[in-house]
Design an enzyme around this catalytic site. Structure first.
Site, mmCIF file in Angstrom:
data_model
loop_
_atom_site.group_PDB
_atom_site.id
_atom_site.type_symbol
_atom_site.label_atom_id
_atom_site.label_comp_id
_atom_site.label_asym_id
_atom_site.label_seq_id
_atom_site.Cartn_x
_atom_site.Cartn_y
_atom_site.Cartn_z
ATOM 1 N N GLU A 98 74.164 5.774 25.485
ATOM 2 C CA GLU A 98 73.594 4.511 25.984
ATOM 3 C C GLU A 98 74.633 3.811 26.860
ATOM 4 O O GLU A 98 75.848 4.008 26.685
ATOM 5 C CB GLU A 98 73.195 3.656 24.765
ATOM 6 C CG GLU A 98 72.818 2.219 25.024
ATOM 7 C CD GLU A 98 71.546 2.025 25.834
ATOM 8 O OE1 GLU A 98 71.459 2.628 26.927
ATOM 9 O OE2 GLU A 98 70.686 1.238 25.415
ATOM 10 N N ASP A 99 74.166 2.987 27.782
ATOM 11 C CA ASP A 99 75.095 2.267 28.654
ATOM 12 C C ASP A 99 75.797 1.126 27.911
ATOM 13 O O ASP A 99 77.025 1.077 27.852
ATOM 14 C CB ASP A 99 74.398 1.756 29.931
ATOM 15 C CG ASP A 99 73.171 0.897 29.667
ATOM 16 O OD1 ASP A 99 72.802 0.674 28.487
ATOM 17 O OD2 ASP A 99 72.557 0.433 30.650
ATOM 18 N N ASP A 102 74.281 -4.450 23.258
ATOM 19 C CA ASP A 102 74.364 -5.892 23.434
ATOM 20 C C ASP A 102 73.897 -6.537 22.126
ATOM 21 O O ASP A 102 74.688 -6.649 21.181
ATOM 22 C CB ASP A 102 73.502 -6.254 24.644
ATOM 23 C CG ASP A 102 73.630 -7.692 25.076
ATOM 24 O OD1 ASP A 102 74.672 -8.300 24.811
ATOM 25 O OD2 ASP A 102 72.688 -8.224 25.701
ATOM 26 N N PHE A 151 77.998 -10.400 32.436
ATOM 27 C CA PHE A 151 77.038 -9.386 32.866
ATOM 28 C C PHE A 151 77.722 -8.429 33.825
ATOM 29 O O PHE A 151 78.404 -8.842 34.754
ATOM 30 C CB PHE A 151 75.840 -10.062 33.551
ATOM 31 C CG PHE A 151 74.679 -9.144 33.719
ATOM 32 C CD1 PHE A 151 73.755 -8.971 32.691
ATOM 33 C CD2 PHE A 151 74.506 -8.423 34.899
ATOM 34 C CE1 PHE A 151 72.682 -8.095 32.841
ATOM 35 C CE2 PHE A 151 73.438 -7.557 35.053
ATOM 36 C CZ PHE A 151 72.524 -7.390 34.023
ATOM 37 N N ARG A 164 73.695 -0.098 41.035
ATOM 38 C CA ARG A 164 73.868 1.099 40.183
ATOM 39 C C ARG A 164 74.841 2.101 40.794
ATOM 40 O O ARG A 164 75.522 2.827 40.092
ATOM 41 C CB ARG A 164 72.538 1.838 40.001
ATOM 42 C CG ARG A 164 71.640 1.251 38.981
ATOM 43 C CD ARG A 164 70.546 2.270 38.621
ATOM 44 N NE ARG A 164 69.340 1.590 38.175
ATOM 45 C CZ ARG A 164 69.150 1.098 36.958
ATOM 46 N NH1 ARG A 164 70.097 1.196 36.059
ATOM 47 N NH2 ARG A 164 68.029 0.503 36.632
#
Ligand code: 5GP
Length: 175
Positions: A98-99, A102, A151, A164
Site C-alpha cells: 500500500e502507498d 493514514d 499531504f 503521480r
C-alpha cells in the site's frame, strides 16, 4: 499542471536506498516461498514496481482497488473493493503493498477481506506510515517511511490525479 507549492520530503536516492532495504528484509523473511504481492491501486504502483524488482525471491503480482465513500471530511469507514485480485490466495503467502497508512481504515478493511480467504500468511508493506492519524489501530509489518502530518504527492501518489509521475515525494503546502 498548475504550480503547487511543494517541497521534497523524500528524495529519489533516499527512496531507492530504503526500497532496497525493505526488499532485502522481505527476501529474507520469505526465503524459499513465492508470495502473492497485492498492490493497492493506484498509489502503490511505482513503489511496488521498484520493490519487486529488488526482491531476490520469486513472486506473483496482483492488484486490488478500493474506494471509500460517504463524506470525505468525516471518515465514514465505508470502503468497498472495486477491483479484486485474480489469484486464488487460499493457502498462499500474501503481501499487501500500500502507498500510505493514514487513518488505518482502508487496510483494516482489506486485511479483513483477504483474511476471510484463508491465506497461509498475510502481511502488509506500506511505503509511508502516518502514525499519528490513526482512527483504528493498525500496524503494518514493513514500513518505508514515517511522517506525522501533511499531504504528499509524487512517486505514484497524487493530488486529484496530479503529481503521480514525479520521481521524488513532495509535501504539498497550502492545499
Ligand atoms: P486510510 O488509511 O485513511 O484509510 O487511507 C489511506 C489512503 O488515503 C491511502 O491509500 C492514500 O490513497 C490516501 N492518502 C492518505 N494520505 C495521503 C497523502 O498524504 N497523499 C496522498 N496522495 N494520498 C493519501
Amino acid at each position: 499542471m498548475e504550480e503547487m507549492k511543494k517541497e521534497v520530503l523524500f528524495g529519489r536516492d533516499l527512496i531507492a536506498k530504503r526500497v532496497e532495504e525493505l526488499a532485502a528484509q522481505i527476501s529474507r523473511d520469505y526465503r524459499g516461498r513465492e508470495p502473492v504481492v497485492v498492490g493497492v491501486m493506484k498509489g502503490a504502483f511505482i513503489f511496488m514496481a521498484d520493490l519487486i524488482r529488488r526482491l531476490d525471491i520469486p513472486c506473483v503480482v496482483d492488484f486490488v482497488r478500493l474506494r471509500s465513500y460517504g463524506s470525505s471530511s468525516v471518515s465514514s469507514g465505508r470502503i468497498e473493493l472495486t477491483k479484486d485480485v485474480e489469484t486464488d490466495v487460499a493457502g498462499r503467502d500474501v503481501l499487501i503493498v500500500e502507498d500510505i497508512v493514514d487513518t488505518g481504515l482502508t487496510l483494516t478493511y482489506l486485511v479483513e477481506v483477504m483474511r476471510a480467504r484463508k491465506p497461509a500468511s498475510l502481511k502488509v508493506c506500506a511505503f509511508i506510515d502516518k502514525r499519528l492519524r490513526r482512527e483504528v489501530p493498525f500496524e503494518a509489518d514493513y514500513v518505508g517511511f514515517t511522517m506525522d502530518d501533511g499531504f504528499v504527492i509524487g512517486y505514484g501518489l497524487d493530488f486529484n490525479e496530479q503529481g503521480r509521475f514525479l520521481p521524488d515525494v513532495f509535501i504539498v503546502r497550502d492545499l
